[in-house]
Design an enzyme around this catalytic site. Structure first.
Site, PDB file in Angstrom:
ATOM      1  N   CYS A   1       0.805  -1.093   0.037  1.00 51.96           N
ATOM      2  CA  CYS A   1      -0.044  -0.006  -0.006  1.00 51.96           C
ATOM      3  C   CYS A   1       0.782   1.212   0.122  1.00 51.96           C
ATOM      4  O   CYS A   1       0.853   1.976  -0.793  1.00 51.96           O
ATOM      5  CB  CYS A   1      -0.998  -0.035   1.046  1.00 51.96           C
ATOM      6  SG  CYS A   1      -2.058  -1.332   1.047  1.00 51.96           S
TER       7      CYS A   1
HETATM    8  P1  NAD Z   1      -4.397  -8.928  -3.761  1.00 58.16           P
HETATM    9  O1  NAD Z   1      -3.455  -9.043  -4.887  1.00 58.16           O
HETATM   10  O2  NAD Z   1      -4.009  -9.717  -2.395  1.00 58.16           O
HETATM   11  O3  NAD Z   1      -5.837  -9.718  -4.110  1.00 58.16           O
HETATM   12  C1  NAD Z   1      -6.367  -9.400  -5.311  1.00 58.16           C
HETATM   13  C2  NAD Z   1      -7.350 -10.572  -5.990  1.00 58.16           C
HETATM   14  O4  NAD Z   1      -8.161 -10.068  -6.884  1.00 58.16           O
HETATM   15  C3  NAD Z   1      -6.546 -11.682  -6.229  1.00 58.16           C
HETATM   16  O5  NAD Z   1      -6.918 -12.722  -5.288  1.00 58.16           O
HETATM   17  C4  NAD Z   1      -6.570 -11.900  -7.727  1.00 58.16           C
HETATM   18  O6  NAD Z   1      -6.698 -13.345  -8.080  1.00 58.16           O
HETATM   19  C5  NAD Z   1      -7.893 -11.211  -7.715  1.00 58.16           C
HETATM   20  N1  NAD Z   1      -8.383 -10.798  -9.269  1.00 58.16           N
HETATM   21  C6  NAD Z   1      -7.624 -10.287 -10.152  1.00 58.16           C
HETATM   22  N2  NAD Z   1      -8.210 -10.102 -11.332  1.00 58.16           N
HETATM   23  C7  NAD Z   1      -9.558 -10.360 -11.030  1.00 58.16           C
HETATM   24  C8  NAD Z   1     -10.891 -10.300 -11.594  1.00 58.16           C
HETATM   25  N3  NAD Z   1     -10.866  -9.758 -12.939  1.00 58.16           N
HETATM   26  N4  NAD Z   1     -12.051 -10.583 -11.144  1.00 58.16           N
HETATM   27  C9  NAD Z   1     -11.927 -11.226  -9.882  1.00 58.16           C
HETATM   28  N5  NAD Z   1     -10.739 -11.488  -9.206  1.00 58.16           N
HETATM   29  C10 NAD Z   1      -9.522 -10.895  -9.686  1.00 58.16           C
HETATM   30  O7  NAD Z   1      -4.948  -7.546  -3.299  1.00 58.16           O
HETATM   31  P2  NAD Z   1      -4.964  -6.747  -1.869  1.00 58.16           P
HETATM   32  O8  NAD Z   1      -3.738  -6.625  -1.349  1.00 58.16           O
HETATM   33  O9  NAD Z   1      -6.321  -7.506  -1.436  1.00 58.16           O
HETATM   34  O10 NAD Z   1      -5.648  -5.255  -2.319  1.00 58.16           O
HETATM   35  C11 NAD Z   1      -6.769  -5.040  -3.144  1.00 58.16           C
HETATM   36  C12 NAD Z   1      -7.116  -3.621  -2.977  1.00 58.16           C
HETATM   37  O11 NAD Z   1      -7.366  -3.143  -1.903  1.00 58.16           O
HETATM   38  C13 NAD Z   1      -5.888  -2.865  -3.667  1.00 58.16           C
HETATM   39  O12 NAD Z   1      -6.211  -1.649  -4.213  1.00 58.16           O
HETATM   40  C14 NAD Z   1      -4.980  -2.164  -2.743  1.00 58.16           C
HETATM   41  O13 NAD Z   1      -4.361  -1.111  -2.691  1.00 58.16           O
HETATM   42  C15 NAD Z   1      -6.474  -2.092  -1.505  1.00 58.16           C
HETATM   43  N6  NAD Z   1      -5.767  -2.313   0.022  1.00 58.16           N
HETATM   44  C16 NAD Z   1      -5.088  -3.058   0.335  1.00 58.16           C
HETATM   45  C17 NAD Z   1      -4.787  -3.256   1.691  1.00 58.16           C
HETATM   46  C18 NAD Z   1      -3.795  -4.308   2.116  1.00 58.16           C
HETATM   47  O14 NAD Z   1      -3.264  -4.137   3.295  1.00 58.16           O
HETATM   48  N7  NAD Z   1      -3.552  -5.190   1.321  1.00 58.16           N
HETATM   49  C19 NAD Z   1      -5.179  -2.470   2.437  1.00 58.16           C
HETATM   50  C20 NAD Z   1      -6.230  -1.470   2.024  1.00 58.16           C
HETATM   51  C21 NAD Z   1      -6.529  -1.425   0.854  1.00 58.16           C
END
Ligand code: NAD
Length: 427
Positions: A265
């Site tokens: 992030c």
């Molecule tokens: P991640 O990469 O862990 O998870 C994303 C998931 O989306 C994966 O499982 C992937 O297979 C899936 N995916 C990809 N394309 C897809 C599609 N077309 N349809 C359905 N699923 C699909 O990401 P994350 O860390 O959970 O982050 C997600 C969002 O949340 C980002 O924008 C991030 O900036 C935000 N965020 C993350 C955190 C954190 O601590 N990780 C905290 C707050 C906000």
């Protein structure tokens, strides 16, 4: 209520199990079939404290996972987009995954008769929900936002490592919606949470998330800059910041100097805000400095190393800690990455230990030595670099005696061992 969560990563899966825990029926959607099968079997594909218990409690009952968008959107009232928003080559935000998810939801909405709200939970730069996601949904569905379906933005503030706890006990819940109807439905989901819902428009909600993360990142880079100056003056920066943090306007959090911030992030979000600011003609001087300090910080570790042991070529160097922080297996933007890359560039032999993150780091550095015990990583090492604040490192002591040299460079101020040649990064 019935909720679909698109993307089952850290944010999606944690949101899904927590929504199930407070009584909603949840369908997770992911394009990764293996992930959906694991979720349905109650096996979390990622490590997060408390996640496994909640998943086992709800999988197959209040929570199911599928790759089928049509099934998920038709069976629910609200869809949360929780897919990744990585950095593009130039650091600006890459919205291609959000585009794909929005188009898939839109296609399904074309055939759905009931009202549905699409909520962006992914971190996206201001204006994305209204000017990027909403038009994709309208085009793919042939319907009109605000009439046939609702749109909202609900940023997520959870911390990896404490994600379940943070989601269940939030400091703030922000719901930015294009209209009252969408906002009411999303707020209703959080009815049982002991936290006031801040209602606003989608663009403000998006900016709240970036301002939040950028301020935290700024505090860390600020603490690191002060730490670097303190070290040159022989002042203990931790003593300084402990006193500074007593000021209620500042708070004691995020003032620890060290090897810098990593994770999925802070680096990405600050860079995305820099990209957005530049795109609208504003030069973000402070934010660029926050990144510059953060990129220099881990390389100070290898500078100290060279000062202490000379050229590390062909020498065994132990790296303790690979995860970007403790209590997670996530290595995205870990400060161990630039350190290992630099050690390899200098010709060192790297032996690494992390209680959780070795498997993930193997994808980035397949050829370094991964050890299952600290003692194996340290055996005959010329020096050791500590990159993650794992609790188990705090009690290390006699283990360092198995090293060939006794040089320990601490990037996180966790080592308390005696009879070693210790140097802290900024202390
Ligand atoms: P991640 O990469 O862990 O998870 C994303 C998931 O989306 C994966 O499982 C992937 O297979 C899936 N995916 C990809 N394309 C897809 C599609 N077309 N349809 C359905 N699923 C699909 O990401 P994350 O860390 O959970 O982050 C997600 C969002 O949340 C980002 O924008 C991030 O900036 C935000 N965020 C993350 C955190 C954190 O601590 N990780 C905290 C707050 C906000």
């Amino acid at each position: 209520m019935k909720v679909s969560v698109i993307g089952s990563g850290y944010v999606g899966l944690v949101s899904a199990v927590c929504f199930a825990e407070v009584g909603h029926e949840v369908i997770c959607v992911d394009i990764d079939r293996k992930k959906t099968e694991q979720i349905n079997a109650g096996i979390p594909p990622i490590y997060e404290e408390g996640l496994e218990d909640l998943l086992q409690k709800h999988a197959g009952k209040k929570l199911i996972a599928t790759t089928d968008y049509e099934f998920a959107v038709n069976k629910t009232d609200i869809s949360f987009i929780c897919v990744g928003t990585p950095s593009a080559e130039d650091g600006s935000i890459d919205l291609s995954i959000v585009r794909a998810a929005a188009a898939s939801i839109g296609k399904t909405l074309a055939k759905k008769e009931d009202y549905h709200v699409v909520v962006v939970k992914s971190t996206v730069v201001p204006e994305t929900t209204e000017k990027f996601v909403l038009p994709i949904l309208e085009e793919a569905s042939g319907k009109t936002a605000g009439i046939d379906f609702g749109v909202a933005m609900n940023p997520e503030f959870l911390r990896e490592g404490k994600a379940v706890q943070d989601f269940m006990n939030p400091d703030k819940i922000v719901v930015g919606a294009i209209d009252k109807r969408s906002g009411n439905l999303v707020s209703e989901l959080y009815r049982t949470f002991k936290c006031e819902v801040t209602r606003t428009d989608p663009t403000t909600a998006e900016m709240i998330k970036y301002a939040n993360n950028s301020l935290l990142a700024t505090k860390i880079s600020f603490a690191n800059e002060i730490g670097n100056i303190c070290k040159k003056l022989g002042i203990d920066t931790y003593e300084v910041m402990e006193a500074v943090g007593k000021d209620v306007r500042i708070s004691p959090n995020f003032l620890n100097s060290g090897a810098g911030f990593g994770g999925s992030c802070f680096p990405k979000d600050v860079k995305a805000l820099i990209g957005k600011a530049k795109a609208i003609g504003y030069p973000p001087v402070l934010l660029e400095s926050v990144i510059a300090v953060n990129e220099r910080q881990p390389l100070l570790m290898t500078e100290i190393l060279q000062r202490k042991i000379g050229n590390p070529a062909d020498k065994k160097i132990a790296v303790l800690g690979l995860a970007f922080k403790n209590e997670t297996d996530d290595v995205r933007e870990s400060r161990a990455i630039p350190v290992i890359a630099e050690l390899l560039r200098l010709g060192a032999r790297v032996s690494a230990y992390d209680p959780m993150a070795s498997e993930n780091m193997k994808r980035i550095f397949p050829s370094i030595e991964y050890c299952s015990k600290v003692s194996d990583a340290l055996k005959d090492a010329e020096a050791c670099l500590v990159m993650t604040e794992w609790d188990e490192f705090r009690s290390l002591d006699s283990e360092f005696q198995a090293m060939k040299g006794k040089t320990v460079i601490d990037g996180r101020r966790v080592i308390k061992a005696k009879n070693i040649d210790y140097e802290g990064l900024c202390w």
